[in-house]
Design an enzyme around this catalytic site. Structure first.
Site, PDB file in Angstrom:
ATOM      1  N   ILE A 145      -8.256 -24.723  -8.820  1.00 41.57           N
ATOM      2  CA  ILE A 145      -9.233 -24.607  -9.896  1.00 41.57           C
ATOM      3  C   ILE A 145      -8.811 -23.403 -10.733  1.00 41.57           C
ATOM      4  CG2 ILE A 145     -11.164 -25.737  -8.731  1.00 41.57           C
ATOM      5  CD1 ILE A 145     -12.245 -23.078  -7.879  1.00 41.57           C
ATOM      6  N   ASP A 146      -9.171 -23.422 -12.001  1.00 43.63           N
ATOM      7  CA  ASP A 146      -8.698 -22.392 -12.920  1.00 43.63           C
ATOM      8  C   ASP A 146      -9.148 -20.998 -12.498  1.00 43.63           C
ATOM      9  OD1 ASP A 146      -7.576 -24.383 -14.490  1.00 43.63           O
ATOM     10  OD2 ASP A 146      -9.343 -24.555 -15.774  1.00 43.63           O
ATOM     11  N   LYS A 147      -8.402 -20.004 -12.929  1.00 37.99           N
ATOM     12  CA  LYS A 147      -8.705 -18.606 -12.617  1.00 37.99           C
ATOM     13  C   LYS A 147     -10.160 -18.263 -12.908  1.00 37.99           C
ATOM     14  CE  LYS A 147      -7.747 -13.932 -14.301  1.00 37.99           C
ATOM     15  NZ  LYS A 147      -7.049 -13.126 -15.322  1.00 37.99           N
TER      16      LYS A 147
END
Length: 311
Positions: A145-147
């Site tokens: 999942i994105d930062k």
């Protein structure tokens, strides 16, 4: 421009607007931020790890529209990923699988030139044993999942678990539900966004809905609460393309609040997009038991929602 990815290589088809660009520049700017420097890319080209139309060329080769550029990313000779005593919110753990609630701002795995402070560094300290299928930089990592997205993430402790979880993701049998705050007032209470996603033809670092070499992407949504100029939603992924929810929401004219890349300049006070991986469900790779986990919204999102409700 099209792109195709697997665990060891990347491939692009050069679009018209990039014709005439040097190969080393084209490849460097097509890679994720921090993945490799231009000097490293030049070394890859000289070593034959970058080819154009199945032939080796020089770093100063000028790409043409329609060229197929293929890159084989070499495994680093020594990638010292140091275990770090970073606190983890563990939702579930056994000898095969660990599920964590990732905080906003934390990168999932190291990239070249960025080897600390990631989920992988924390997992290596916490678990000691992680699957090696994804190589030295991404041990145990099955999905990302994105930062700046918070929420549930699963990792595999051995190769048996990794194969099983990866196959479940491929077959779309993993349950992944997100809570998001979007700009505007959605006209429907529920619906499905079915629109292919690929590299943005105007900016290779971004993704966009594109019929030109885009990959099948489906997101289901349901409205939870309306604030007039914002809408709180639950979104369920059927596919798992990079930045899928963020790109799909921008496509329908309701970008995520706080999204620094696909969103609007005037937005909420949040460091990153208001997106939280709230529900994760899968079949246990060894027992076959169906597992499902939920993670509450992070405090910063709750504060934003509270402020909207009090207006």
């Amino acid at each position: 421009m099209s792109s195709r990815f697997n665990e060891e290589s990347m491939e692009w088809t050069v679009a018209e607007e990039f014709a005439g660009e040097r190969l080393d520049k084209y490849v460097t700017e097509s890679l994720e931020d921090g993945m490799a420097s231009r000097t490293q890319v030049q070394d890859w080209i000289k070593n034959g790890q970058v080819i154009v139309n199945e032939k080796t060329v020089k770093p100063n080769y000028k790409v043409s529209e329609g060229d197929t550029v293929s890159v084989t990313i070499p495994e680093p000779e020594s990638a010292e990923i140091v275990p770090e005593a970073i606190p983890l919110q563990v939702a579930y753990e056994d000898s095969d699988v660990i599920v964590i609630n990732k905080p906003r701002g934390m990168v999932v795995h190291p990239a070249l030139g960025h080897s600390s402070g990631t989920v992988v560094n924390a997992l290596m300290f916490h678990c000691k044993d992680l699957s090696g299928i994804n190589g030295m930089l991404r041990p145990g990592i099955v999905h990302r999942i994105d930062k700046d997205t918070s929420g549930l993430l699963m990792a595999a402790k051995n190769d048996l678990a990794h194969h099983s979880l990866a196959e479940q993701l491929k077959e779309h049998t993993v349950t992944r539900k997100y809570i998001a705050l979007a700009h505007g007032n959605l006209p429907h209470d529920q619906g499905t966004i079915d629109a292919p996603i690929g590299r943005d033809p105007h900016d290779r670092k971004l993704f966009a809905v594109t019929g030109r070499n885009g990959k099948h992407a489906v997101t289901h949504f349901r409205v939870l609460e309306r604030f007039g100029d914002y809408t709180l939603m639950e979104l369920q992924l059927e596919t798992g393309r990079t930045h899928q929810i963020r790109v799909h929401m921008k496509y329908i004219g309701h970008p995520l609040a706080g999204d620094p890349v696909y969103g609007r300049s005037k937005t909420i006070a949040l460091k990153g997009q208001a997106l939280h991986a709230a529900v994760l469900g899968f079949e246990h790779p060894r027992t076959g038991e169906q597992l499902q986990f939920e993670a509450p919204l992070p405090e910063d999102m709750e504060q934003v929602l509270s402020a909207l409700r009090q207006r």
